[in-house]
Design a protein around this motif. Sequence first.
Motif, short mmCIF file in Angstrom:
data_model
loop_
_atom_site.label_atom_id
_atom_site.label_comp_id
_atom_site.label_asym_id
_atom_site.label_seq_id
_atom_site.Cartn_x
_atom_site.Cartn_y
_atom_site.Cartn_z
N ARG A 43 0.86 -1.13 0.05
CA ARG A 43 0.07 0.03 0.06
C ARG A 43 1.00 1.33 0.01
N GLN A 44 1.79 1.31 0.98
CA GLN A 44 2.77 2.28 1.12
C GLN A 44 3.39 2.57 -0.32
N ASP A 45 4.09 1.65 -0.93
CA ASP A 45 4.72 1.57 -2.25
C ASP A 45 3.92 2.11 -3.26
N GLY A 46 2.48 1.70 -3.49
CA GLY A 46 1.73 1.90 -4.28
C GLY A 46 1.46 3.58 -4.56
N ARG A 47 1.19 4.07 -3.21
CA ARG A 47 1.02 5.60 -3.17
C ARG A 47 2.32 6.30 -3.63
N LYS A 48 3.45 5.73 -3.28
CA LYS A 48 4.60 6.51 -3.78
C LYS A 48 4.94 6.47 -5.05
N LEU A 49 4.78 5.22 -5.59
CA LEU A 49 4.75 4.89 -7.03
C LEU A 49 3.99 5.89 -7.96
N GLN A 50 2.79 6.09 -7.61
CA GLN A 50 1.96 7.04 -8.30
C GLN A 50 2.53 8.37 -8.34
N ASP A 51 2.91 8.81 -7.47
CA ASP A 51 3.64 10.11 -7.23
C ASP A 51 4.82 10.27 -8.19
N SER A 52 5.95 9.18 -7.94
CA SER A 52 6.91 9.42 -8.73
C SER A 52 7.05 8.84 -9.99
N GLY A 53 6.07 8.07 -10.49
CA GLY A 53 5.52 7.76 -11.65
C GLY A 53 5.24 9.08 -12.44
N GLU A 54 4.23 10.01 -11.93
CA GLU A 54 3.94 11.22 -12.70
C GLU A 54 5.17 12.03 -12.77
N VAL A 55 6.03 12.18 -11.84
CA VAL A 55 7.22 12.99 -12.06
C VAL A 55 8.06 12.41 -13.16
N ALA A 56 8.43 11.00 -13.17
CA ALA A 56 9.06 10.26 -14.29
C ALA A 56 8.61 10.70 -15.64
N LEU A 57 7.40 10.44 -15.62
CA LEU A 57 6.65 10.59 -16.98
C LEU A 57 6.41 11.83 -17.54
N ALA A 58 6.76 12.80 -16.69
CA ALA A 58 6.84 14.16 -17.07
C ALA A 58 8.23 14.82 -17.40
N SER A 59 9.09 13.88 -17.17
CA SER A 59 10.48 14.23 -17.57
C SER A 59 11.20 13.35 -18.69
N HIS A 60 12.23 14.04 -19.23
CA HIS A 60 13.01 13.34 -20.44
C HIS A 60 14.38 12.68 -19.44
N GLU A 61 14.57 12.75 -18.41
CA GLU A 61 15.65 12.27 -17.52
C GLU A 61 15.53 10.81 -17.49
N ALA A 62 16.42 10.09 -17.93
CA ALA A 62 16.39 8.47 -18.22
C ALA A 62 16.65 8.03 -16.79
N GLU A 63 17.40 8.69 -15.87
CA GLU A 63 17.61 7.93 -14.42
C GLU A 63 16.39 8.18 -13.81
N LEU A 64 15.38 9.04 -13.95
CA LEU A 64 14.21 9.25 -13.06
C LEU A 64 13.64 7.97 -13.40
N TRP A 65 13.33 7.69 -14.81
CA TRP A 65 12.61 6.60 -15.31
C TRP A 65 13.16 5.16 -14.87
N HIS A 66 14.45 5.13 -14.97
CA HIS A 66 15.19 3.97 -14.25
C HIS A 66 14.98 3.69 -12.76
N ALA A 67 15.08 4.64 -12.06
CA ALA A 67 14.85 4.76 -10.61
C ALA A 67 13.36 4.20 -10.18
N TRP A 68 12.29 4.66 -11.06
CA TRP A 68 11.03 4.38 -10.81
C TRP A 68 10.64 2.90 -11.26
N ARG A 69 11.25 2.59 -12.33
CA ARG A 69 11.40 0.99 -12.63
C ARG A 69 11.68 0.15 -11.42
N LYS A 70 12.76 0.48 -10.77
CA LYS A 70 13.61 -0.33 -9.89
C LYS A 70 12.40 -0.45 -8.54
N ARG A 71 11.97 0.86 -8.29
CA ARG A 71 10.84 0.52 -7.21
C ARG A 71 9.58 -0.34 -7.58
N LEU A 72 9.32 -0.05 -8.95
CA LEU A 72 7.98 -0.79 -9.28
C LEU A 72 8.38 -2.34 -9.39
#
Length: 239
Positions: free
Chosen positions: A129-158
Amino acid sequence: MTKHSQAARRLKVLWDDLRAGDPGAVHAARKLTRRAQAELRVAEAGRQTERAWRDLRRAAAPLRDHDVAGGHLREALTELGVPADTLAYFDRTWAERRAALLAGTVWPGRPRGFDLASGWKGRARRLARQDGRKLQDSGEVALASHEAELWHAWRKRLKRYRYTLDLLGEVPAVVTDTLEALGRFQDAEVVLGLLHADPELLRYERARLIAREEVARHAAQRQVRELFPALAAQLTAPD
């Protein structure tokens, strides 16, 4: 009720093949380190065991990245219709690069088995449950960005979330589909990194290979964005 770690049990079977550099064992061991990461959050195994699994993941990473990149490059060369002698040259030189990587790999000791302590299911549900809430927020940040590292970090948490759900019994298709698309995005990043870092690597086909991976990267990002509304609903869904 306690439960014995599945990751540790499966790793024991793979261990000799892993140390010999078998590609299938390397791939399976990398996946097991991610499963162990989820299991360790609901266990009482101690930092030494956590470090052992982390060290194994880091040791296997270069070989696994090399194998994945090689698969994509060979597939691309085949699609581009290069001559048979070019494919043969690629196979030979890529195998030589892998042999050098394997020779330089320092494998840590095999991580010990551990138990998921009593009450682990309740802890796993709370963490999901905790992961889900954080992943939604960090996913919105990653998808709005062109930074590959943000996408990679989000993928690891997912991934960690995915394996936590797996402990509890079932992983929704939208989670695995999103991870598959994110994996192709990361593979493209690895291949592009290799091609840009070494101008002599497949230099006669380099421009076409780079173009192909750029297309694959953008297609993967587009797919993740299309999946995200359904994923967000899963991430914030009540138990």
